[in-house]
Design a protein around this motif. Sequence first.
Motif, PDB file in Angstrom:
ATOM      1  N   ALA A 171       0.841  -1.203   0.000  1.00 43.10           N
ATOM      2  CA  ALA A 171       0.000   0.000   0.000  1.00 43.10           C
ATOM      3  C   ALA A 171       0.878   1.255   0.000  1.00 43.10           C
ATOM      4  O   ALA A 171       0.632   2.193  -0.765  1.00 43.10           O
ATOM      5  CB  ALA A 171      -0.930  -0.011   1.209  1.00 43.10           C
ATOM      6  N   PHE A 172       1.901   1.260   0.852  1.00 44.07           N
ATOM      7  CA  PHE A 172       2.821   2.396   0.919  1.00 44.07           C
ATOM      8  C   PHE A 172       3.490   2.635  -0.437  1.00 44.07           C
ATOM      9  O   PHE A 172       3.551   3.756  -0.930  1.00 44.07           O
ATOM     10  CB  PHE A 172       3.890   2.133   1.993  1.00 44.07           C
ATOM     11  N   TYR A 173       3.977   1.559  -1.041  1.00 46.82           N
ATOM     12  CA  TYR A 173       4.678   1.655  -2.319  1.00 46.82           C
ATOM     13  C   TYR A 173       3.754   2.195  -3.405  1.00 46.82           C
ATOM     14  O   TYR A 173       4.154   3.030  -4.208  1.00 46.82           O
ATOM     15  CB  TYR A 173       5.218   0.267  -2.687  1.00 46.82           C
ATOM     16  N   HIS A 174       2.514   1.733  -3.429  1.00 46.72           N
ATOM     17  CA  HIS A 174       1.564   2.226  -4.427  1.00 46.72           C
ATOM     18  C   HIS A 174       1.221   3.689  -4.205  1.00 46.72           C
ATOM     19  O   HIS A 174       1.185   4.473  -5.154  1.00 46.72           O
ATOM     20  CB  HIS A 174       0.280   1.385  -4.413  1.00 46.72           C
ATOM     21  N   VAL A 175       0.950   4.056  -2.937  1.00 44.16           N
ATOM     22  CA  VAL A 175       0.544   5.432  -2.641  1.00 44.16           C
ATOM     23  C   VAL A 175       1.680   6.410  -2.881  1.00 44.16           C
ATOM     24  O   VAL A 175       1.485   7.473  -3.483  1.00 44.16           O
ATOM     25  CB  VAL A 175       0.035   5.538  -1.185  1.00 44.16           C
ATOM     26  N   TRP A 176       2.881   6.072  -2.452  1.00 43.35           N
ATOM     27  CA  TRP A 176       3.974   7.031  -2.465  1.00 43.35           C
ATOM     28  C   TRP A 176       4.920   6.900  -3.651  1.00 43.35           C
ATOM     29  O   TRP A 176       5.760   7.780  -3.855  1.00 43.35           O
ATOM     30  CB  TRP A 176       4.776   6.923  -1.170  1.00 43.35           C
TER      31      TRP A 176
ATOM     32  N   PRO B 153       2.294   8.191  -8.095  1.00 44.46           N
ATOM     33  CA  PRO B 153       2.929   9.406  -8.622  1.00 44.46           C
ATOM     34  C   PRO B 153       3.705   9.152  -9.928  1.00 44.46           C
ATOM     35  O   PRO B 153       3.694   9.997 -10.832  1.00 44.46           O
ATOM     36  CB  PRO B 153       3.883   9.841  -7.503  1.00 44.46           C
ATOM     37  N   CYS B 154       4.369   8.002 -10.035  1.00 46.52           N
ATOM     38  CA  CYS B 154       5.078   7.680 -11.285  1.00 46.52           C
ATOM     39  C   CYS B 154       4.099   7.556 -12.445  1.00 46.52           C
ATOM     40  O   CYS B 154       4.383   8.015 -13.559  1.00 46.52           O
ATOM     41  CB  CYS B 154       5.871   6.381 -11.137  1.00 46.52           C
ATOM     42  N   MET B 155       2.953   6.938 -12.197  1.00 42.01           N
ATOM     43  CA  MET B 155       1.948   6.815 -13.249  1.00 42.01           C
ATOM     44  C   MET B 155       1.417   8.190 -13.655  1.00 42.01           C
ATOM     45  O   MET B 155       1.148   8.443 -14.830  1.00 42.01           O
ATOM     46  CB  MET B 155       0.788   5.922 -12.783  1.00 42.01           C
ATOM     47  N   LYS B 156       1.279   9.098 -12.695  1.00 40.09           N
ATOM     48  CA  LYS B 156       0.821  10.457 -13.004  1.00 40.09           C
ATOM     49  C   LYS B 156       1.861  11.180 -13.852  1.00 40.09           C
ATOM     50  O   LYS B 156       1.513  11.860 -14.824  1.00 40.09           O
ATOM     51  CB  LYS B 156       0.535  11.222 -11.706  1.00 40.09           C
ATOM     52  N   VAL B 157       3.142  11.050 -13.518  1.00 36.71           N
ATOM     53  CA  VAL B 157       4.212  11.640 -14.329  1.00 36.71           C
ATOM     54  C   VAL B 157       4.178  11.058 -15.739  1.00 36.71           C
ATOM     55  O   VAL B 157       4.284  11.778 -16.732  1.00 36.71           O
ATOM     56  CB  VAL B 157       5.593  11.414 -13.669  1.00 36.71           C
TER      57      VAL B 157
END
Length: 128
Positions: free
Chosen positions: A79-84, A88-92
């Motif tokens: 969960a932490f890895y996906h959220v943080w 964000p990488c997918m948004k970039v």
Amino acid sequence: MSDDHVDLINRDPNSLNGHFGTLLFNDVLGEPDGTHSIDCVWKLSTCFECWKGLCYKLLTLFCGICIAMEWGCEFAYIAFYHVWFITPCMKVFEINCGLCQKIYTLIINCCIVPWTEACGGIFVHFKR
């Protein structure tokens, strides 16, 4: 079911381990015709059920809580890895792909479309 309530009756409501089912002695052991053990051995090997239950209870008693804590940590990490990181990488990636899409569309509209329209204008006069 709320998060603070543990259902002690239906412990697999989503059938995560439905493939395991109720594993019984006859599901595991069977002697074919022509190959039989002594009758008393076969009768006493039904202790399989007792030992399976006892060993499972002992393993869950000694290891279950530690394993549950490990899986809790694992899913917390995911969960932490996906959220943080991943989101964000997918948004970039999405922002950069949007920019690439605009550039690609601009190049196609400026360079390719006029050329294909000119070729289309030539071939429009051909008839069968």
